[in-house]
Design an enzyme around this catalytic site. Structure first.
Site, short mmCIF file in Angstrom:
data_model
loop_
_atom_site.label_atom_id
_atom_site.label_comp_id
_atom_site.label_asym_id
_atom_site.label_seq_id
_atom_site.Cartn_x
_atom_site.Cartn_y
_atom_site.Cartn_z
N GLU A 355 4.40 -32.86 -32.46
CA GLU A 355 3.07 -32.87 -31.86
C GLU A 355 3.16 -33.02 -30.34
O GLU A 355 2.29 -32.56 -29.61
CB GLU A 355 2.23 -34.01 -32.45
CG GLU A 355 0.74 -33.86 -32.18
CD GLU A 355 -0.11 -34.83 -32.98
OE1 GLU A 355 -0.76 -34.39 -33.95
OE2 GLU A 355 -0.14 -36.03 -32.64
N HIS A 386 22.75 -35.05 -51.84
CA HIS A 386 22.63 -34.38 -53.14
C HIS A 386 21.46 -33.41 -53.16
O HIS A 386 21.00 -33.00 -54.23
CB HIS A 386 22.49 -35.42 -54.25
CG HIS A 386 23.69 -36.31 -54.36
ND1 HIS A 386 24.76 -36.04 -55.18
CD2 HIS A 386 24.00 -37.47 -53.70
CE1 HIS A 386 25.67 -36.99 -55.05
NE2 HIS A 386 25.24 -37.87 -54.15
N LYS A 514 -9.51 -27.93 -37.26
CA LYS A 514 -10.62 -28.85 -37.50
C LYS A 514 -11.97 -28.16 -37.26
O LYS A 514 -12.92 -28.34 -38.03
CB LYS A 514 -10.50 -30.08 -36.59
CG LYS A 514 -9.35 -31.00 -36.94
CD LYS A 514 -9.48 -32.37 -36.30
CE LYS A 514 -9.36 -32.34 -34.81
NZ LYS A 514 -9.31 -33.69 -34.21
#
Length: 548
Positions: A355, A386, A514
């Site tokens: 960000e 793993h 937004k």
């Protein structure tokens, strides 16, 4: 701050020439040429954190040229500008002073001619008094019972930082049970409230504006849940507090503004855990431990601000990152903590870095012609071994990795920690030095297998090595050392942003989605088909409406 296109500097050209020499250099050669390479390429901070950057594809000449780049880009001047309260967040006309929140020296920090430290200290004192009342049981819920559960409702910087720190410092936690709700998906708040009792739950609503959609949606659902039991709206004041600056909205919600903990516009969300946003941390580990967190960060701030470039740990890490990002063309960096308590650390700095430096417009308003912030990801070891280490070891992508581990475990069960640490040490050795075909054949021979007949398997067992890593070894993960570690990464991000010539402390990239969501939300009501967007978005919305 000076606006300098890094690719136009003499140092950048010198680094391009140097890269042509270094791109095929092998670490095993560098180590064989210099038996004291570790001493040359490692630094220790405050007898708490050892940073070993010797397993990188660098020489002293590389670092010298990178430091010349930092000098031409005036990183030193930018550091002074930030610490002195200049408004270096130019697109929002704001100072950048998360460092003031942990300024344990209390020396004045001026913004617009006013010392901010008295206000910082006043909020810290308020957090101390409030947290002590809750932890001691003096603060009662509406039926006279003490608080047992704390729910922090926030998103982004109002969630990731406090959640990461409370998890990392669980060995220091008290009897209060902490919960964190961020996602606007109703599942998050619903599943959390199943674990809580309205009589003994305290909600922290963390939103600077008190208008953040996700946070306020969850806050209203929490209040509805609470009032379904408590009935009286006057009781909200005993169970909800605000971490905000909008007193009018806080009061309208039903929270007593005496229980509003303030912070300032010079505190960016992803740098706000040191502020009132850290109240959940204080409630979890107590104010004294929170002070130690601040003290560790302040010590790293002083190191960063006063230490010359060649010994400045955040500066060194930032420059090495640029070496890979902008010359080797790596696109990602992995953060791999070998400590289960640190399981949210990579996610926290995924936001912190991406960000901050995920920008393609420079400080002059022009599109950049070079790479800026890397993709950050990671999981705790040994789980990652793993899962995705296969690609790091033998894939076609070069992925610089930070390995982080404590020498002392908070849970010294049997030989668990020794086994964990043996993997920590082994991975960076394997990534650096690999395994040759000759070594593979020798292993076959020693196992009584004929290398000639096993030859078809041999190529798959070869490890090229030459994969770069930093090893960050902490003495122990304490509030102090964690504070220093977080600040170290914060300053690394800042240095890279200065050199990239971008604005590190805004985040305009979150806005468009937004805005469009607010436009789409009313279109989701009713049954009529939507045709106001592109064909893909229209059909997705219409299928959603048909299926719901």
């Amino acid at each position: 701050m000076k606006n300098v296109n890094p690719t136009h500097t003499l140092a950048w050209k010198a680094l391009e020439d140097h890269f042509a020499v270094m791109k095929d250099t092998e670490m095993k050669t560098l180590f064989s040429q210099d038996p004291s390479r570790f001493n040359t390429f490692s630094r220790t901070f405050s007898d708490q954190i050892l940073v070993d950057f010797s397993k990188n594809r660098i020489t002293q000449e590389t670092l010298d040229k990178l430091q010349a780049l930092a000098k031409e880009c005036d990183v030193a001047g930018a550091i002074k500008s930030m610490f002195s309260g200049e408004k270096i967040n130019c697109t929002e006309d704001r100072a950048v002073l998360h460092t003031a929140l942990r300024n344990r020296s209390n020396t004045p920090v001026m913004v617009d001619g006013k010392d901010v430290m008295p206000e910082v200290n006043a909020v810290l004192h308020k957090m101390k008094v409030f947290s002590e009342r809750v932890i001691s049981g003096e603060w009662k819920g509406y039926t006279g019972k003490a608080i047992t559960d704390v729910v922090n409702i926030g998103i982004g910087g109002s969630d990731l930082g406090p959640y990461m720190v409370t998890e990392a410092l669980r060995p220091y936690k008290n009897h209060l049970t902490m919960h964190f709700v961020s996602n606007v998906d109703g599942t998050h708040i619903a599943e959390t409230l199943k674990k809580c009792d309205p009589e003994t739950t305290l909600f922290l609503i963390a939103s600077k504006t008190f208008t953040t959609q996700e946070t306020m949606t969850n806050a209203h659902s929490a209040r509805d849940w609470f009032l379904s039991a408590a009935k009286e709206s006057a009781f909200v004041a005993k169970h909800f507090v605000a971490l905000s600056t909008n007193s009018a909205e806080v009061e309208k919600f039903g929270i007593d503004t005496a229980n509003m903990f303030e912070f300032w516009d010079w505190v960016g969300g992803r740098y706000s855990l040191w502020s009132a946003i850290g109240l959940s941390i204080v409630l979890s580990i107590g104010y004294d431990n929170f002070e130690q967190l601040l003290s560790g960060a302040h010590a790293m701030d002083n190191h960063f601000r006063t230490t010359e470039a060649e010994n400045n740990i955040p500066m060194i890490l930032a420059l090495i990152g640029i070496w890979y990002n902008n010359f080797f063309g790596t696109e990602t960096e992995a953060i791999l903590p070998y400590d289960q308590y640190m399981h949210r650390f990579a996610a926290y700095f995924q936001q912190g870095n991406m960000e901050s430096n995920g920008k393609y417009i420079d400080r002059d308003g022009n599109k950049v012609s070079y790479q800026t912030g890397p993709i950050i990801w990671g999981e705790p070891g040994t789980n990652g071994q793993h899962a995705f280490y296969q690609l790091i070891h033998q894939g076609t992508k070069l992925i610089p990795c930070d390995f982080i581990a404590p020498a002392i475990s908070h849970n010294p069960l049997s030989d668990h920690h020794a086994k964990l640490m043996s993997n920590f040490f082994a991975q960076t050795e394997a990534l650096a030095f690999g395994k040759t075909r000759e070594q593979v054949d020798a292993e076959f021979a020693s196992a009584g297998k004929d290398p000639a007949t096993m030859g078809y398997v041999a190529p798959f067992k070869v490890f090229e090595g030459n994969r770069p890593t930093n090893s960050i070894l902490l003495k122990e993960i304490t509030p102090y050392s964690l504070g220093a570690l977080i600040a170290m990464y914060e300053h690394k991000i800042f240095v890279q942003g200065v050199i990239f010539n971008i604005f590190t402390f805004d985040q305009w990239g979150v806005e468009l989605g937004k805005q469009l969501a607010n436009r789409i939300l009313p279109e989701l009501k009713g049954k009529e088909s939507v045709n106001s967007h592109d064909s893909s978005t229209n059909n997705l919305i219409n299928r959603y409406k048909a299926w719901r």
